[in-house]
Scaffold this active site. Structure first.
Site, PDB file in Angstrom:
ATOM      1  N   GLY A   1     -44.325   3.603   5.766  1.00  9.67           N
ATOM      2  CA  GLY A   1     -43.323   3.462   6.820  1.00  9.67           C
ATOM      3  C   GLY A   1     -41.938   3.737   6.273  1.00  9.67           C
ATOM      4  N   ASN A   2     -40.914   3.369   7.007  1.00 10.81           N
ATOM      5  CA  ASN A   2     -39.548   3.509   6.505  1.00 10.81           C
ATOM      6  C   ASN A   2     -38.694   2.398   7.093  1.00 10.81           C
ATOM      7  OD1 ASN A   2     -38.186   4.521   9.036  1.00 10.81           O
ATOM      8  ND2 ASN A   2     -39.776   6.085   8.788  1.00 10.81           N
ATOM      9  N   ARG A   3     -37.424   2.358   6.697  1.00 11.41           N
ATOM     10  CA  ARG A   3     -36.596   1.187   7.011  1.00 11.41           C
ATOM     11  C   ARG A   3     -35.888   1.260   8.360  1.00 11.41           C
ATOM     12  NH1 ARG A   3     -33.128   1.105   1.833  1.00 11.41           N
ATOM     13  NH2 ARG A   3     -31.792  -0.215   3.123  1.00 11.41           N
TER      14      ARG A   3
END
Ligand code: C5P
Length: 388
Positions: free
Chosen positions: A200-202
């Protein structure tokens, strides 16, 4: 549009006279209310002269309830400068001066243009006030970075009067997206490795959620295709939850036919694991490598498949350097109408951002603003394209 300018007691109050002029230039009628401290920095006669109206400096000099009258009259109230003290009192719901009492009766939209020393701005209590006011529906304009009254430089300068007036006037355009359908993507995508792990990412989704909220507040049918995000659905927005880039692409394509504009604010994963295991992957001795395959570029696919100039396509470019130049390359490569460029150091997670709008006509760098104010600027561009 009727605007109440509420002047707080900070040195930036001298610039509030120009806010009045800029609002008037944009066609607004302006009335002014001041705190006691504000009158130490600038005389009420200046505002009376500019507006041709009696300036409200006390709750006791008027026969009726002046705060109720102003709250009813105003389509928007803008507090400029909004000091730390005023933000805290407004967030707490106090009402013991003309500015606070007027805010407590606001029927229209409320804006704050904070102005203070950078350390006051950074204080957790100030940030709590800002978060409370924003959650209550107010819009922050600025502050900007730059020289402060103390001689230092930092984040806390009041936004320029032109930018403050532009943000307020844009909101006053009201339902200029009525009849249009705006499809917005937001948040990260999660690319599953196995039943419990993912890549995923932030991204929090804040920017895309703000675009959907603002589009809906301006009369559009707003459809929000959201990757995994903890944010609540904004009022009036239709939400479709998705997980992976491929789910997101399918949801976007399912709604594409009805869309007049598509805003791709999601941080779509460029790669996904080549395989998703059905069972939890077990650890073994030594390292492990991960085979990845490319995800579809949803936005580029929309640009390539578009015939004519509908839907209007808006993309984002989050870069670590040279954001506007890279955004221009993206504009051309993905065949879209507008790219919103920002640097990673400004963009992730917070309520604010500093962006450059890049389109065929040129670059426009906006002052550091709330994501809601940026969403208004994006919707201004969409509305202009849909009207042409
Ligand atoms: O090329 P880059 O990922 O920087 O482009 C960012 C823009 O493209 C964003 O608007 C993002 O939502 C969109 N995008 C997409 N599909 C991808 C990657 C990015 O639609 N696979």
């Amino acid at each position: 549009m009727n605007v109440v300018l509420a002047v707080g007691g900070g040195i930036a109050a001298y610039k509030s006279a120009i806010v009045v002029r800029e609002l008037q230039r944009g066609g607004a009628k302006v009335r002014v209310v001041m705190t006691k401290a504000a009158q130490r920095f600038i005389g009420s006669a200046t505002f009376a002269g500019l507006t041709g109206e009696k300036v409200v400096t006390s709750l006791w000099e008027h026969p009726g309830e002046i705060h109720v009258e102003l709250g009813n009259w105003a389509d928007a109230i803008v507090v400029a400068p909004a000091t730390m003290d005023l933000l805290a009192k407004a967030a707490a719901g106090l009402g013991d001066d003309p500015v606070l009492a007027t805010l407590s009766c606001a029927k229209g939209q409320v804006f704050f243009a904070p102005a203070m020393h950078w350390r006051m701005w950074e204080r957790p209590s100030t940030q709590r006030s800002v978060a409370t006011l924003t959650a209550d529906g107010a819009t922050m304009i600025g502050p900007d970075s730059g020289p402060l009254a103390s001689g230092e430089s930092g984040l806390g300068r009041m936004s320029e009067p032109e930018a403050i007036a532009a943000a307020v006037l844009a909101a006053g355009r009201g339902a200029d997206l009525k009849g249009a359908t705006v499809l917005v993507s937001a948040g990260p995508t999660h690319e599953d490795l196995d039943p419990v792990r993912f890549l995923g990412n932030r991204s929090t989704g804040r920017m895309g959620f703000a675009v959907a909220a603002v589009a809906a507040s301006r009369g559009a049918k707003a459809i929000l295709v959201a990757g995994p995000s903890a944010l609540p659905t904004p009022p009036g927005v239709e939400r479709v939850d998705v997980r992976s880039a491929r789910d997101m692409e399918a949801a976007i394509r399912a709604h594409l036919a009805s869309a007049d504009a598509v805003v791709m604010a999601a941080a779509v994963a460029d790669y996904r694991p080549a395989d998703t295991a059905d069972e939890k992957i077990k650890k073994s001795e030594g390292g492990k490598s991960l085979a990845l395959v490319r995800n579809p570029d949803i936005l580029a696919g929309l640009g390539a498949g578009r015939e004519g100039d509908r839907p209007v396509l808006v993309g984002f470019a989050l870069e670590t350097s040279d954001a506007p130049a890279k955004a221009r390359a993206k504009l051309e490569r993905k065949k879209v109408d507008l790219v919103v460029a920002n640097l990673a150091k400004h963009g992730f997670g917070g309520e604010e951002n500093e962006v450059t709008l890049v389109d065929a006509e040129g670059d426009e760098t906006l002052p550091r603003s709330s994501k809601r104010a940026i969403a208004h600027a994006i919707c201004d561009r969409i509305a202009a394209r849909l009207a042409s």
